[in-house]
Design a protein around this motif. Structure first.
Motif, PDB file in Angstrom:
ATOM      1  N   ARG A 111      -8.779   7.707  27.350  1.00 51.70           N
ATOM      2  CA  ARG A 111     -10.014   7.689  26.578  1.00 51.70           C
ATOM      3  C   ARG A 111      -9.869   8.522  25.295  1.00 51.70           C
ATOM      4  N   PRO A 112      -9.143   8.011  24.316  1.00 47.44           N
ATOM      5  CA  PRO A 112      -9.001   8.765  23.068  1.00 47.44           C
ATOM      6  C   PRO A 112     -10.322   8.977  22.351  1.00 47.44           C
ATOM      7  N   GLU A 113     -11.342   8.187  22.669  1.00 46.99           N
ATOM      8  CA  GLU A 113     -12.637   8.335  22.014  1.00 46.99           C
ATOM      9  C   GLU A 113     -13.390   9.580  22.464  1.00 46.99           C
ATOM     10  N   PHE A 114     -12.944  10.230  23.549  1.00 49.43           N
ATOM     11  CA  PHE A 114     -13.559  11.474  24.012  1.00 49.43           C
ATOM     12  C   PHE A 114     -13.464  12.523  22.900  1.00 49.43           C
ATOM     13  N   ASP A 115     -14.613  13.030  22.456  1.00 54.54           N
ATOM     14  CA  ASP A 115     -14.685  13.925  21.291  1.00 54.54           C
ATOM     15  C   ASP A 115     -15.419  15.199  21.677  1.00 54.54           C
ATOM     16  N   VAL A 116     -14.682  16.296  21.820  1.00 53.84           N
ATOM     17  CA  VAL A 116     -15.295  17.542  22.291  1.00 53.84           C
ATOM     18  C   VAL A 116     -16.259  18.145  21.274  1.00 53.84           C
ATOM     19  N   THR A 117     -16.154  17.767  20.001  1.00 53.40           N
ATOM     20  CA  THR A 117     -17.028  18.366  18.993  1.00 53.40           C
ATOM     21  C   THR A 117     -18.495  18.012  19.227  1.00 53.40           C
ATOM     22  N   LEU A 118     -18.753  16.950  19.985  1.00 52.72           N
ATOM     23  CA  LEU A 118     -20.138  16.559  20.262  1.00 52.72           C
ATOM     24  C   LEU A 118     -20.837  17.565  21.170  1.00 52.72           C
ATOM     25  N   ALA A 119     -20.060  18.416  21.845  1.00 57.53           N
ATOM     26  CA  ALA A 119     -20.635  19.426  22.734  1.00 57.53           C
ATOM     27  C   ALA A 119     -20.643  20.812  22.090  1.00 57.53           C
ATOM     28  N   TYR A 120     -20.256  20.905  20.826  1.00 59.12           N
ATOM     29  CA  TYR A 120     -20.138  22.221  20.170  1.00 59.12           C
ATOM     30  C   TYR A 120     -21.477  22.951  20.131  1.00 59.12           C
ATOM     31  N   ASN A 121     -21.465  24.203  20.555  1.00 57.56           N
ATOM     32  CA  ASN A 121     -22.660  25.044  20.591  1.00 57.56           C
ATOM     33  C   ASN A 121     -22.537  26.153  19.548  1.00 57.56           C
ATOM     34  N   PRO A 122     -23.250  26.058  18.425  1.00 59.59           N
ATOM     35  CA  PRO A 122     -23.135  27.077  17.381  1.00 59.59           C
ATOM     36  C   PRO A 122     -23.725  28.419  17.774  1.00 59.59           C
ATOM     37  N   ASP A 123     -24.436  28.472  18.918  1.00 58.77           N
ATOM     38  CA  ASP A 123     -24.991  29.732  19.408  1.00 58.77           C
ATOM     39  C   ASP A 123     -24.121  30.369  20.488  1.00 58.77           C
ATOM     40  N   SER A 124     -22.910  29.876  20.668  1.00 57.17           N
ATOM     41  CA  SER A 124     -22.003  30.439  21.664  1.00 57.17           C
ATOM     42  C   SER A 124     -21.776  31.929  21.412  1.00 57.17           C
ATOM     43  N   VAL A 125     -21.726  32.713  22.493  1.00 55.29           N
ATOM     44  CA  VAL A 125     -21.491  34.148  22.336  1.00 55.29           C
ATOM     45  C   VAL A 125     -20.061  34.433  21.886  1.00 55.29           C
ATOM     46  N   LEU A 126     -19.169  33.448  21.999  1.00 49.28           N
ATOM     47  CA  LEU A 126     -17.794  33.655  21.545  1.00 49.28           C
ATOM     48  C   LEU A 126     -17.690  33.672  20.029  1.00 49.28           C
ATOM     49  N   ILE A 127     -18.661  33.094  19.337  1.00 52.94           N
ATOM     50  CA  ILE A 127     -18.574  32.988  17.879  1.00 52.94           C
ATOM     51  C   ILE A 127     -18.706  34.343  17.205  1.00 52.94           C
ATOM     52  N   PRO A 128     -19.771  35.124  17.441  1.00 50.87           N
ATOM     53  CA  PRO A 128     -19.844  36.429  16.763  1.00 50.87           C
ATOM     54  C   PRO A 128     -18.737  37.378  17.175  1.00 50.87           C
ATOM     55  N   VAL A 129     -18.209  37.243  18.397  1.00 50.09           N
ATOM     56  CA  VAL A 129     -17.101  38.093  18.826  1.00 50.09           C
ATOM     57  C   VAL A 129     -15.907  37.927  17.897  1.00 50.09           C
ATOM     58  N   ASN A 130     -15.560  36.679  17.597  1.00 48.57           N
ATOM     59  CA  ASN A 130     -14.398  36.406  16.753  1.00 48.57           C
ATOM     60  C   ASN A 130     -14.719  36.515  15.271  1.00 48.57           C
ATOM     61  N   ARG A 131     -15.933  36.154  14.884  1.00 48.05           N
ATOM     62  CA  ARG A 131     -16.318  36.243  13.475  1.00 48.05           C
ATOM     63  C   ARG A 131     -16.317  37.682  12.992  1.00 48.05           C
ATOM     64  N   ALA A 132     -16.738  38.610  13.838  1.00 44.54           N
ATOM     65  CA  ALA A 132     -16.759  40.023  13.453  1.00 44.54           C
ATOM     66  C   ALA A 132     -15.365  40.570  13.200  1.00 44.54           C
ATOM     67  N   GLU A 133     -14.343  39.839  13.655  1.00 45.41           N
ATOM     68  CA  GLU A 133     -12.948  40.238  13.432  1.00 45.41           C
ATOM     69  C   GLU A 133     -12.312  39.488  12.271  1.00 45.41           C
ATOM     70  N   GLY A 134     -13.140  38.802  11.466  1.00 45.03           N
ATOM     71  CA  GLY A 134     -12.623  38.146  10.274  1.00 45.03           C
ATOM     72  C   GLY A 134     -12.245  36.698  10.438  1.00 45.03           C
ATOM     73  N   MET A 135     -12.530  36.115  11.622  1.00 41.99           N
ATOM     74  CA  MET A 135     -12.202  34.715  11.849  1.00 41.99           C
ATOM     75  C   MET A 135     -13.377  33.836  11.419  1.00 41.99           C
TER      76      MET A 135
END
Length: 426
Positions: A111-135
């Motif tokens: 199933r190459p049509e499977f696209d994980v970006t459709l489940a992307y959560n911009p409020d994930s707690v992992l985002i500020p963790v990495n963003r605060a380190e310059g990512m």
């Protein structure tokens, strides 16, 4: 107590989930690193409406940040991760990066049509963790899950700010070599047979109604885009002989590819350079972990870059919760012979070019999104940290779930006589 807990949660959401107000900024006295070159010059950066408006001197602005001659770089590439499609890897309900579709006699298993970006959560707690380190951005990866397929699905680039979703073309992930042999009849030779059949289906040589067809209509449409150059195939592969076969296959079918892993890629560096194939390496790999990686060496990245191969970095196990340690890989590559400018390009321009998003991220240039980081020192030195992180021209607080927990549990003890709540709830 419940009202106070609710208020605390709302305040925490305000810190982590709501971006700062847009503003015009002037960053003065920046030691500016322009993308993938080692050339650094002191200059001012004028930011308007979330974009870099000018680079030079003599500007004025209402909100001034004095960099005091420190490094100012683009927000860095966080690697190939599951940021935003995974919260806790051990809790299945929070993991959306893999696909399980059942047996072949019930549904097509590829199933190459499977696209994980459709489940992307911009409020994930992992985002500020990495963003605060310059990512500032990451390539979301599709994982295999329980599917008996070497084709894992699609991912895409996401910026670690806001909720615009994925940008640029999609990337198709495939697993080759011994890692994918179990999904191809226990032989790596069969992997090319499967890939060739998939392309035959896309080209109409195998009818969609054939009992041997492996793709859905959506799957055929998806693969057709990659045949037309509308995306890049990211192949997880280590052994030099498998890399040579991948280069032959991609050249014959005019498919753009990138290599993820490439522990033995240094053996075929001239061919990779000639084909302009980017390689994402783990620069900490020093010893073989399996028979596909017998040629592993610490100067792999240095040898590839010296030969003219575009080199970026990745962790073997993705490390979504600690993606910011990708800087350590780049610094380690420099310690083992890679030029500083090549390692810095591996965190900026190389992945941006490989994914077709160089017009948005990976460089400091007029017209680009103002995703900038002010560092305390050399950005490839793990002793340096991000002092300011600016995304789309917004100077963001360097706060995350970790810093909130730290502050909660290191606060002064309450005064029992005053009827205060324990510090964990205050």
């Amino acid at each position: 107590m419940s009202r106070r807990l609710l208020l605390t949660a709302l305040l925490l959401a305000g810190v982590l989930g709501v971006p700062a107000a847009a503003q015009d900024l002037l960053i003065r006295n920046a030691k500016l690193v322009l993308g993938g070159t080692a050339t650094a010059r002191t200059a001012d950066i004028l930011v308007r409406n979330g974009k870099i408006a000018a680079i030079g001197n003599g500007f004025s602005g209402a909100n001034v940040i004095d960099a005091q001659g420190k490094f100012v770089t683009p927000a860095l590439f966080a690697g190939i991760t599951d940021i935003g499609v995974e919260e806790v890897s051990g809790e299945r309900s929070t993991v959306d990066a893999s696909l399980s579709m059942g047996q072949r006699n019930v549904n097509p298993i590829i199933r190459p049509e499977f696209d994980v970006t459709l489940a992307y959560n911009p409020d994930s707690v992992l985002i500020p963790v990495n963003r605060a380190e310059g990512m500032g951005w990451s390539l979301l990866s599709a994982g295999g899950g329980g599917v008996s397929s070497i084709v894992l699905g699609q991912g895409g680039v996401v910026r670690l700010h806001g909720d615009e979703g994925a940008i640029g073309p999609r990337a198709l992930f495939v697993e080759l070599g011994s890692a994918g042999a179990g999904e191809s009849g226990n032989s790596r030779a069969a992997q090319w047979m499967v890939l060739d059949q998939l392309l035959d289906e896309v080209r109409g040589r195998i009818a969609p109604t054939s009992q041997f067809a492996l793709l859905t209509p959506a799957g055929r449409d998806t693969l057709r885009k990659y045949l037309n150059g509308q995306g890049r195939v990211f192949a997880s592969v280590q052994r030099a002989s498998d890399i040579r076969q991948l280069l032959r296959w991609s050249a014959a079918n005019k498919v753009k590819v990138a290599i993820v892993g490439g522990d033995e890629a240094w053996k075929v560096a001239p061919q990779l350079a000639a084909a302009k194939v980017p390689v994402f390496v783990n620069a900490l790999n020093a010893l073989p972990s399996n028979f596909d990686s017998l040629g592993t060496r610490l100067d792999n990245a240095a040898l590839l870059a010296k030969a003219g191969v575009p080199v970026s970095f990745y962790f073997d196990d993705m490390q979504s919760h600690m993606a910011y340690k990708l800087r350590q890989l780049a610094g380690n590559a420099v310690a083992n012979g890679m030029r500083w400018e090549d390692a810095f390009a591996g965190l900026t321009t190389v992945p941006a070019d490989a994914m077709g998003v160089a017009s948005r991220v990976g460089n400091v240039a007029v017209g680009r999104d103002a995703d900038l980081v002010v560092w305390t020192g050399d950005p490839l030195d793990v002793a340096s940290v991000a002092e300011r992180v600016i995304m789309s021209g917004k100077d963001l607080p360097l706060r995350s779930r970790q810093s909130e927990l730290r502050d909660r549990y290191t606060a002064p003890l309450p005064d029992p006589a005053a009827g205060q709540l324990p510090r964990a709830y205050d």
